[in-house]
Design a protein around this motif. Structure first.
Motif, PDB file in Angstrom:
ATOM      1  N   GLN A  93       0.807  -1.225   0.000  1.00 14.69           N
ATOM      2  CA  GLN A  93       0.000   0.000   0.000  1.00 14.69           C
ATOM      3  C   GLN A  93       0.840   1.274   0.000  1.00 14.69           C
ATOM      4  N   ILE A  94       2.007   1.247   0.628  1.00 19.53           N
ATOM      5  CA  ILE A  94       2.836   2.457   0.709  1.00 19.53           C
ATOM      6  C   ILE A  94       3.867   2.406  -0.401  1.00 19.53           C
ATOM      7  N   LYS A  95       3.758   3.327  -1.347  1.00 20.02           N
ATOM      8  CA  LYS A  95       4.636   3.308  -2.510  1.00 20.02           C
ATOM      9  C   LYS A  95       5.579   4.506  -2.595  1.00 20.02           C
ATOM     10  N   ASP A  96       5.391   5.490  -1.718  1.00 28.03           N
ATOM     11  CA  ASP A  96       6.282   6.654  -1.788  1.00 28.03           C
ATOM     12  C   ASP A  96       6.585   7.177  -0.387  1.00 28.03           C
ATOM     13  N   TRP A  97       7.460   8.162  -0.356  1.00 28.92           N
ATOM     14  CA  TRP A  97       7.948   8.707   0.924  1.00 28.92           C
ATOM     15  C   TRP A  97       6.843   9.444   1.673  1.00 28.92           C
TER      16      TRP A  97
END
Length: 475
Positions: free
Chosen positions: A70-74
Protein backbone atom coordinates in the motif's frame (compact mmCIF):
# COMPACT_ATOMS: atom_id res chain seq x y z
CA UNK A 1 -9.24 -30.07 14.75
CA UNK A 2 -9.09 -32.62 11.98
CA UNK A 3 -5.92 -33.54 10.14
CA UNK A 4 -7.21 -31.91 6.97
CA UNK A 5 -7.75 -28.62 8.82
CA UNK A 6 -4.22 -28.77 10.16
CA UNK A 7 -2.89 -29.32 6.63
CA UNK A 8 -4.90 -26.37 5.33
CA UNK A 9 -3.63 -24.17 8.17
CA UNK A 10 -0.02 -25.19 7.54
CA UNK A 11 -0.42 -24.59 3.83
CA UNK A 12 -1.91 -21.17 4.50
CA UNK A 13 1.01 -20.29 6.78
CA UNK A 14 3.56 -21.32 4.16
CA UNK A 15 1.71 -19.31 1.54
CA UNK A 16 1.81 -16.19 3.72
CA UNK A 17 5.53 -16.69 4.30
CA UNK A 18 6.08 -17.08 0.56
CA UNK A 19 4.12 -13.91 -0.15
CA UNK A 20 6.01 -12.03 2.55
CA UNK A 21 9.38 -13.15 1.19
CA UNK A 22 8.31 -12.26 -2.34
CA UNK A 23 7.07 -8.83 -1.22
CA UNK A 24 10.32 -8.14 0.58
CA UNK A 25 12.44 -9.17 -2.41
CA UNK A 26 10.33 -7.03 -4.73
CA UNK A 27 10.74 -4.07 -2.37
CA UNK A 28 14.52 -4.57 -2.35
CA UNK A 29 14.63 -4.66 -6.14
CA UNK A 30 12.46 -1.56 -6.29
CA UNK A 31 14.94 0.32 -4.12
CA UNK A 32 17.98 -0.90 -6.09
CA UNK A 33 16.43 0.11 -9.40
CA UNK A 34 15.67 3.62 -8.23
CA UNK A 35 17.84 6.45 -9.48
CA UNK A 36 20.77 7.01 -7.11
CA UNK A 37 20.93 10.74 -7.73
CA UNK A 38 20.43 12.69 -4.49
CA UNK A 39 19.88 9.58 -2.34
CA UNK A 40 21.39 9.20 1.12
CA UNK A 41 24.33 6.78 0.66
CA UNK A 42 23.77 3.41 2.40
CA UNK A 43 26.37 0.87 3.54
CA UNK A 44 24.27 -2.27 3.13
CA UNK A 45 21.30 -2.50 0.75
CA UNK A 46 20.34 -6.08 1.66
CA UNK A 47 20.10 -6.37 5.46
CA UNK A 48 20.57 -2.65 6.29
CA UNK A 49 22.65 -3.73 9.32
CA UNK A 50 19.56 -4.91 11.17
CA UNK A 51 19.76 -7.84 13.56
CA UNK A 52 19.09 -11.04 11.54
CA UNK A 53 16.27 -12.20 13.82
CA UNK A 54 14.69 -8.74 13.84
CA UNK A 55 15.01 -8.48 10.05
CA UNK A 56 13.45 -11.93 9.56
CA UNK A 57 10.50 -11.20 11.85
CA UNK A 58 9.83 -7.84 10.19
CA UNK A 59 9.98 -9.19 6.64
CA UNK A 60 7.51 -11.99 7.51
CA UNK A 61 5.07 -9.83 9.46
CA UNK A 62 1.66 -9.13 7.98
CA UNK A 63 1.89 -5.42 8.70
CA UNK A 64 5.13 -5.10 6.70
CA UNK A 65 3.59 -6.95 3.74
CA UNK A 66 0.65 -4.55 3.91
CA UNK A 67 3.06 -1.58 3.93
CA UNK A 68 4.88 -2.95 0.88
CA UNK A 69 1.60 -3.32 -1.02
CA UNK A 70 0.00 0.00 0.00
CA UNK A 71 2.84 2.46 0.71
CA UNK A 72 4.64 3.31 -2.51
CA UNK A 73 6.28 6.65 -1.79
CA UNK A 74 7.95 8.71 0.92
CA UNK A 75 4.97 11.01 1.64
CA UNK A 76 2.62 8.10 2.34
CA UNK A 77 5.16 6.53 4.66
CA UNK A 78 5.55 9.79 6.64
CA UNK A 79 1.77 9.96 7.04
CA UNK A 80 1.73 6.34 8.28
CA UNK A 81 4.35 7.20 10.91
CA UNK A 82 2.35 10.21 12.01
CA UNK A 83 -0.85 8.22 12.56
CA UNK A 84 0.34 4.87 13.89
CA UNK A 85 3.74 5.11 15.62
CA UNK A 86 3.51 5.59 19.40
CA UNK A 87 6.94 4.40 20.58
CA UNK A 88 10.36 3.55 19.15
CA UNK A 89 11.18 0.14 20.61
CA UNK A 90 11.93 -2.60 18.03
CA UNK A 91 9.53 -5.13 19.60
CA UNK A 92 5.86 -4.89 20.46
CA UNK A 93 5.35 -5.30 24.23
CA UNK A 94 3.48 -8.40 25.36
CA UNK A 95 3.90 -10.23 22.04
CA UNK A 96 6.39 -12.99 21.27
CA UNK A 97 8.97 -11.34 19.05
CA UNK A 98 6.45 -9.30 17.12
CA UNK A 99 8.16 -6.32 15.46
CA UNK A 100 6.90 -2.86 16.29
CA UNK A 101 5.17 -0.52 13.88
CA UNK A 102 8.09 1.89 13.96
CA UNK A 103 10.63 -0.72 12.81
CA UNK A 104 8.32 -2.14 10.15
CA UNK A 105 8.01 1.35 8.67
CA UNK A 106 11.77 1.84 9.09
CA UNK A 107 12.46 -1.24 6.94
CA UNK A 108 9.93 -0.01 4.37
CA UNK A 109 11.78 3.32 4.31
CA UNK A 110 15.02 1.42 3.67
CA UNK A 111 13.46 -0.26 0.64
CA UNK A 112 11.87 2.94 -0.70
CA UNK A 113 15.12 4.88 -0.19
CA UNK A 114 15.29 8.46 0.94
CA UNK A 115 16.86 11.48 -0.71
CA UNK A 116 18.93 14.00 1.21
CA UNK A 117 16.20 16.64 0.92
CA UNK A 118 13.56 14.22 2.19
CA UNK A 119 15.79 13.23 5.10
CA UNK A 120 16.28 16.90 6.00
CA UNK A 121 12.50 17.35 6.01
CA UNK A 122 12.08 14.33 8.28
CA UNK A 123 14.67 15.52 10.79
CA UNK A 124 13.07 18.97 10.95
CA UNK A 125 9.45 17.79 10.85
CA UNK A 126 7.20 19.77 13.18
CA UNK A 127 4.15 17.46 13.29
CA UNK A 128 5.53 14.44 15.15
CA UNK A 129 8.80 13.67 16.96
CA UNK A 130 8.49 10.03 15.81
CA UNK A 131 8.92 11.10 12.19
CA UNK A 132 12.18 12.73 13.21
CA UNK A 133 13.37 9.76 15.26
CA UNK A 134 12.69 7.28 12.45
CA UNK A 135 14.89 9.45 10.29
CA UNK A 136 17.67 9.28 12.90
CA UNK A 137 17.34 5.48 13.04
CA UNK A 138 17.56 5.37 9.24
CA UNK A 139 20.88 7.23 9.32
CA UNK A 140 22.30 5.34 12.30
CA UNK A 141 21.57 1.87 10.91
CA UNK A 142 22.33 2.10 7.21
CA UNK A 143 23.88 5.44 6.25
CA UNK A 144 27.56 5.96 5.57
CA UNK A 145 29.28 6.54 8.99
CA UNK A 146 31.07 9.54 7.55
CA UNK A 147 27.83 11.55 7.36
CA UNK A 148 26.34 10.48 10.68
CA UNK A 149 27.92 13.20 12.82
CA UNK A 150 27.17 15.98 10.34
CA UNK A 151 23.52 14.93 10.27
CA UNK A 152 23.17 14.46 14.05
CA UNK A 153 25.13 17.47 15.33
CA UNK A 154 22.39 20.17 15.06
CA UNK A 155 19.98 18.02 17.11
CA UNK A 156 22.20 16.87 19.99
CA UNK A 157 20.34 19.06 22.50
CA UNK A 158 16.91 19.27 20.86
CA UNK A 159 14.32 19.75 23.60
CA UNK A 160 11.22 18.29 21.89
CA UNK A 161 9.71 15.58 24.14
CA UNK A 162 9.34 12.05 22.82
CA UNK A 163 8.45 8.69 24.36
CA UNK A 164 10.98 6.03 23.45
CA UNK A 165 9.85 3.06 25.54
CA UNK A 166 6.67 1.09 24.88
CA UNK A 167 5.77 0.75 28.56
CA UNK A 168 3.00 3.04 29.72
CA UNK A 169 5.00 3.97 32.82
CA UNK A 170 8.19 4.77 30.89
CA UNK A 171 9.35 8.36 31.23
CA UNK A 172 9.40 10.81 28.40
CA UNK A 173 12.75 11.74 26.94
CA UNK A 174 13.84 14.38 24.45
CA UNK A 175 14.94 14.14 20.86
CA UNK A 176 18.40 15.35 21.90
CA UNK A 177 18.81 12.55 24.46
CA UNK A 178 17.65 10.02 21.87
CA UNK A 179 20.21 11.28 19.35
CA UNK A 180 23.08 11.23 21.85
CA UNK A 181 22.11 7.71 22.87
CA UNK A 182 22.34 6.53 19.26
CA UNK A 183 25.91 7.86 19.10
CA UNK A 184 27.17 6.53 22.41
CA UNK A 185 25.30 3.23 23.03
CA UNK A 186 25.23 -0.01 21.06
CA UNK A 187 22.32 -1.61 22.94
CA UNK A 188 18.90 -0.42 21.87
CA UNK A 189 15.97 -2.06 23.68
CA UNK A 190 16.95 -5.67 23.16
CA UNK A 191 18.76 -5.31 19.85
CA UNK A 192 22.19 -4.09 18.75
CA UNK A 193 23.07 -1.03 16.72
CA UNK A 194 25.83 -1.40 14.12
CA UNK A 195 29.29 -0.55 15.38
CA UNK A 196 30.92 2.59 14.00
CA UNK A 197 34.50 2.46 12.69
CA UNK A 198 37.04 3.02 15.47
CA UNK A 199 38.43 6.29 14.09
CA UNK A 200 34.99 7.81 13.56
CA UNK A 201 33.82 6.63 16.98
CA UNK A 202 36.76 8.31 18.72
CA UNK A 203 36.24 11.52 16.79
CA UNK A 204 32.55 11.54 17.70
CA UNK A 205 33.38 11.13 21.40
CA UNK A 206 35.70 14.13 21.30
CA UNK A 207 33.13 16.22 19.44
CA UNK A 208 30.47 15.25 21.96
CA UNK A 209 32.65 16.71 24.72
CA UNK A 210 33.01 19.90 22.71
CA UNK A 211 29.27 20.13 22.19
CA UNK A 212 28.70 19.57 25.89
CA UNK A 213 30.91 22.56 26.70
CA UNK A 214 29.10 24.66 24.09
CA UNK A 215 25.75 23.72 25.62
CA UNK A 216 26.93 24.62 29.12
CA UNK A 217 28.20 27.97 27.89
CA UNK A 218 24.88 28.62 26.12
CA UNK A 219 22.91 27.93 29.30
CA UNK A 220 25.20 30.25 31.24
CA UNK A 221 24.73 33.08 28.73
CA UNK A 222 20.97 32.51 28.43
CA UNK A 223 20.51 32.83 32.19
CA UNK A 224 22.53 36.06 32.34
CA UNK A 225 20.31 38.96 31.29
CA UNK A 226 23.17 41.44 30.94
CA UNK A 227 25.12 39.14 28.60
CA UNK A 228 22.02 38.49 26.48
CA UNK A 229 21.28 42.20 26.28
CA UNK A 230 24.84 42.86 25.09
CA UNK A 231 24.83 40.06 22.49
CA UNK A 232 21.57 41.30 20.92
CA UNK A 233 23.04 44.73 20.17
CA UNK A 234 23.79 44.95 16.46
CA UNK A 235 27.45 45.84 15.89
CA UNK A 236 28.72 44.70 19.29
CA UNK A 237 32.14 43.03 19.40
CA UNK A 238 32.28 39.44 20.65
CA UNK A 239 34.36 36.29 20.43
CA UNK A 240 33.01 33.55 18.17
CA UNK A 241 34.10 30.04 17.25
CA UNK A 242 35.01 29.29 13.66
CA UNK A 243 36.27 26.20 11.88
CA UNK A 244 36.09 24.52 8.50
CA UNK A 245 37.42 21.46 6.72
CA UNK A 246 40.98 22.81 6.61
CA UNK A 247 41.09 24.52 10.02
CA UNK A 248 40.07 23.23 13.42
CA UNK A 249 37.65 25.13 15.61
CA UNK A 250 39.14 28.29 17.12
CA UNK A 251 38.13 31.55 18.84
CA UNK A 252 38.30 34.80 16.85
CA UNK A 253 37.12 38.39 17.19
CA UNK A 254 33.73 38.96 15.52
CA UNK A 255 30.95 41.53 15.14
CA UNK A 256 27.24 40.72 15.52
CA UNK A 257 25.28 41.57 12.34
CA UNK A 258 21.90 39.99 13.02
CA UNK A 259 19.95 38.09 15.69
CA UNK A 260 17.91 35.10 14.46
CA UNK A 261 14.99 34.16 16.71
CA UNK A 262 13.07 31.74 14.45
CA UNK A 263 13.67 29.45 11.51
CA UNK A 264 13.10 31.31 8.26
CA UNK A 265 11.94 28.16 6.43
CA UNK A 266 9.63 26.54 8.99
CA UNK A 267 8.82 29.57 11.13
CA UNK A 268 9.60 27.62 14.32
CA UNK A 269 10.67 29.81 17.23
CA UNK A 270 14.12 28.95 18.53
CA UNK A 271 14.50 28.18 22.22
CA UNK A 272 17.69 30.28 22.17
CA UNK A 273 18.53 32.83 19.48
CA UNK A 274 21.25 32.34 16.88
CA UNK A 275 23.51 35.05 15.54
CA UNK A 276 24.97 36.07 12.21
CA UNK A 277 28.48 37.38 12.85
CA UNK A 278 31.27 38.72 10.68
CA UNK A 279 34.95 38.10 11.32
CA UNK A 280 36.55 41.47 10.44
CA UNK A 281 40.05 40.20 9.74
CA UNK A 282 38.92 37.38 7.48
CA UNK A 283 35.79 39.04 6.09
CA UNK A 284 33.53 35.97 6.12
CA UNK A 285 30.06 35.77 7.67
CA UNK A 286 28.84 32.78 9.67
CA UNK A 287 25.80 31.70 11.68
CA UNK A 288 26.76 30.74 15.23
CA UNK A 289 24.78 29.52 18.21
CA UNK A 290 24.70 31.17 21.62
CA UNK A 291 27.19 28.64 23.01
CA UNK A 292 29.66 29.44 20.22
CA UNK A 293 29.94 33.04 21.37
CA UNK A 294 31.53 34.69 24.37
CA UNK A 295 32.30 38.12 25.73
CA UNK A 296 35.42 39.80 24.33
CA UNK A 297 38.58 39.11 26.29
CA UNK A 298 37.35 35.90 27.98
CA UNK A 299 40.03 33.20 27.70
CA UNK A 300 39.19 30.76 30.53
CA UNK A 301 37.49 28.14 28.37
CA UNK A 302 37.67 24.70 29.95
CA UNK A 303 38.62 22.73 26.85
CA UNK A 304 41.91 23.23 25.06
CA UNK A 305 40.83 25.99 22.67
CA UNK A 306 43.53 28.59 22.32
CA UNK A 307 42.93 32.02 20.89
CA UNK A 308 44.18 32.50 17.33
CA UNK A 309 44.10 35.02 14.53
CA UNK A 310 42.11 34.72 11.36
CA UNK A 311 45.33 34.88 9.42
CA UNK A 312 46.30 31.64 11.12
CA UNK A 313 42.95 30.13 10.22
CA UNK A 314 43.37 31.12 6.57
CA UNK A 315 46.83 29.52 6.43
CA UNK A 316 45.90 26.56 8.59
CA UNK A 317 48.80 27.26 10.97
CA UNK A 318 48.85 27.55 14.72
CA UNK A 319 45.39 28.95 15.23
CA UNK A 320 43.39 27.96 18.26
CA UNK A 321 42.10 24.44 18.10
CA UNK A 322 40.50 21.64 20.05
CA UNK A 323 43.00 18.93 20.93
CA UNK A 324 41.70 15.66 19.53
CA UNK A 325 41.80 12.79 21.92
CA UNK A 326 40.97 10.45 19.79
CA UNK A 327 39.40 11.45 24.89
CA UNK A 328 42.53 10.00 21.91
CA UNK A 329 44.35 12.37 22.63
CA UNK A 330 48.56 14.07 22.82
CA UNK A 331 51.38 12.49 24.75
CA UNK A 332 52.75 14.59 27.64
CA UNK A 333 56.43 15.59 27.67
CA UNK A 334 58.83 13.22 29.34
CA UNK A 335 59.44 15.49 32.33
CA UNK A 336 55.74 16.21 32.84
CA UNK A 337 55.48 13.93 35.88
CA UNK A 338 58.36 15.60 37.70
CA UNK A 339 57.32 19.14 36.80
CA UNK A 340 53.77 18.37 37.88
CA UNK A 341 54.85 17.01 41.27
CA UNK A 342 57.29 19.82 42.00
CA UNK A 343 54.88 22.57 40.99
CA UNK A 344 51.49 21.42 42.19
CA UNK A 345 51.84 18.50 44.61
CA UNK A 346 52.08 19.89 48.15
CA UNK A 347 51.38 16.56 49.83
CA UNK A 348 54.12 14.40 51.34
CA UNK A 349 55.44 11.86 48.88
CA UNK A 350 55.56 8.40 50.50
CA UNK A 351 58.41 7.41 48.19
CA UNK A 352 60.78 10.01 49.68
CA UNK A 353 63.08 8.44 52.23
CA UNK A 354 63.43 11.63 54.27
CA UNK A 355 59.71 12.14 54.91
CA UNK A 356 58.63 15.63 53.94
CA UNK A 357 60.29 17.46 51.06
CA UNK A 358 61.95 20.85 51.21
CA UNK A 359 58.83 22.67 49.98
CA UNK A 360 56.73 21.04 52.69
CA UNK A 361 59.26 21.81 55.43
CA UNK A 362 59.50 25.46 54.37
CA UNK A 363 55.72 25.72 54.32
CA UNK A 364 55.40 24.24 57.81
CA UNK A 365 58.12 26.45 59.25
CA UNK A 366 56.54 29.59 57.81
CA UNK A 367 53.34 28.67 59.64
CA UNK A 368 55.17 28.21 62.94
CA UNK A 369 54.72 24.44 63.17
CA UNK A 370 57.27 22.27 64.97
CA UNK A 371 57.91 18.70 64.00
CA UNK A 372 59.86 15.87 65.55
CA UNK A 373 61.67 15.24 62.33
CA UNK A 374 63.62 18.54 62.81
CA UNK A 375 65.51 17.19 65.83
CA UNK A 376 66.18 13.85 64.19
CA UNK A 377 67.39 15.48 61.01
CA UNK A 378 69.59 17.92 63.02
CA UNK A 379 71.42 15.00 64.65
CA UNK A 380 71.68 13.34 61.25
CA UNK A 381 73.16 16.51 59.73
CA UNK A 382 75.75 16.79 62.55
CA UNK A 383 76.83 13.19 62.05
CA UNK A 384 77.12 13.68 58.30
CA UNK A 385 79.14 16.88 58.83
CA UNK A 386 81.61 15.09 61.14
CA UNK A 387 82.01 12.23 58.70
CA UNK A 388 82.58 14.69 55.88
CA UNK A 389 85.34 16.47 57.87
CA UNK A 390 87.10 13.18 58.65
CA UNK A 391 86.91 12.18 55.03
CA UNK A 392 88.29 15.57 53.99
CA UNK A 393 91.29 15.24 56.38
CA UNK A 394 92.02 11.73 55.18
CA UNK A 395 91.87 12.90 51.59
CA UNK A 396 94.28 15.76 52.27
CA UNK A 397 96.68 13.37 54.05
CA UNK A 398 96.65 10.94 51.15
CA UNK A 399 97.13 13.78 48.69
CA UNK A 400 100.19 15.16 50.49
CA UNK A 401 101.57 11.69 51.00
CA UNK A 402 101.33 11.03 47.26
CA UNK A 403 103.08 14.34 46.50
CA UNK A 404 106.34 13.24 48.30
CA UNK A 405 108.82 11.37 46.05
CA UNK A 406 109.71 7.77 46.88
CA UNK A 407 113.40 8.47 47.62
CA UNK A 408 112.49 11.20 50.08
CA UNK A 409 110.06 8.82 51.78
CA UNK A 410 112.96 6.40 52.20
CA UNK A 411 114.92 9.19 53.84
CA UNK A 412 112.09 9.70 56.31
CA UNK A 413 111.96 6.02 57.08
CA UNK A 414 115.73 5.72 57.47
CA UNK A 415 115.99 8.75 59.73
CA UNK A 416 113.15 7.49 61.86
CA UNK A 417 114.87 4.13 62.23
CA UNK A 418 118.03 5.95 63.42
CA UNK A 419 116.37 8.30 65.88
CA UNK A 420 114.01 5.60 67.28
CA UNK A 421 110.97 7.82 67.34
CA UNK A 422 112.82 10.95 68.64
CA UNK A 423 112.12 12.93 65.48
CA UNK A 424 109.56 15.73 65.76
CA UNK A 425 108.02 17.56 62.85
CA UNK A 426 106.35 20.94 62.69
CA UNK A 427 103.38 21.27 64.98
CA UNK A 428 101.23 22.79 62.22
CA UNK A 429 101.10 19.49 60.29
CA UNK A 430 100.21 17.05 63.07
CA UNK A 431 98.09 14.85 60.81
CA UNK A 432 100.94 14.38 58.34
CA UNK A 433 103.47 13.75 61.11
CA UNK A 434 101.24 11.15 62.80
CA UNK A 435 100.73 9.37 59.51
CA UNK A 436 104.46 9.31 58.72
CA UNK A 437 105.38 8.24 62.25
CA UNK A 438 102.87 5.38 62.13
CA UNK A 439 104.16 4.18 58.79
CA UNK A 440 107.83 4.57 59.86
CA UNK A 441 107.29 2.62 63.09
CA UNK A 442 105.71 -0.22 61.14
CA UNK A 443 108.59 -0.22 58.65
CA UNK A 444 111.16 -0.03 61.52
CA UNK A 445 109.63 -3.03 63.24
CA UNK A 446 109.68 -4.99 60.01
CA UNK A 447 113.31 -4.02 59.32
CA UNK A 448 114.46 -4.80 62.89
CA UNK A 449 112.82 -8.18 62.79
CA UNK A 450 114.19 -8.98 59.35
CA UNK A 451 117.83 -7.69 59.57
CA UNK A 452 119.88 -5.03 61.39
CA UNK A 453 121.14 -1.83 59.72
CA UNK A 454 124.53 -2.18 57.92
CA UNK A 455 125.04 1.48 56.81
CA UNK A 456 128.39 3.16 57.43
CA UNK A 457 128.78 6.36 59.45
CA UNK A 458 129.39 8.33 56.24
CA UNK A 459 126.13 7.08 54.76
CA UNK A 460 124.30 7.89 57.93
CA UNK A 461 125.72 11.42 57.91
CA UNK A 462 124.61 11.88 54.31
CA UNK A 463 121.15 10.65 55.14
CA UNK A 464 120.98 13.03 58.11
CA UNK A 465 121.96 15.93 55.86
CA UNK A 466 119.25 15.01 53.32
CA UNK A 467 116.78 14.71 56.15
CA UNK A 468 117.65 18.19 57.35
CA UNK A 469 117.14 19.61 53.89
CA UNK A 470 113.88 17.73 53.54
CA UNK A 471 112.57 19.15 56.80
CA UNK A 472 113.58 22.65 55.72
CA UNK A 473 111.78 22.13 52.41
CA UNK A 474 108.53 20.51 53.63
CA UNK A 475 108.41 21.90 57.19
Amino acid sequence: MSRAALWRQEASLKERERQATEAFQNALEEGRNRSQKGLVPLRDTTTFNLNPMLLGNISKSGYFVKCCNQIKDWSALVDEIYYHVTHLEPWTPGAAKTPSTAFCLLLRLFTIRCTENQMKLMLDHVDSPYIRCVGFLYLRYAADPGIVWKSFQPYLYDREPVKIGANINSKESTVGEFVRGLLTDLDFYGTRLPRLPVGIEREIKVKLLQEEEIEQRADKHFNDSKVMEYFQKIGCRVQAMYGDEENEVAWYDAVVDRVIRKDDETGVQFHRPKFIVTFPEYGNTEVVSLGEMDMPGVVNHSLDVRRGTLGDARKGSNGASYRHAKYDYDDPPRDYKYRHESRFDERPNPKRSSGYGRRERDSFRERGYRHDYDRGQSRSRDLHRKNDEDHHHRYRSRSRDRSIPNDEKELYRADIRINRGKTTLAEGDSVMSNKIQTKSENIEKEDVESKPSTKTPEQLAALAEKKRKLLAKYG
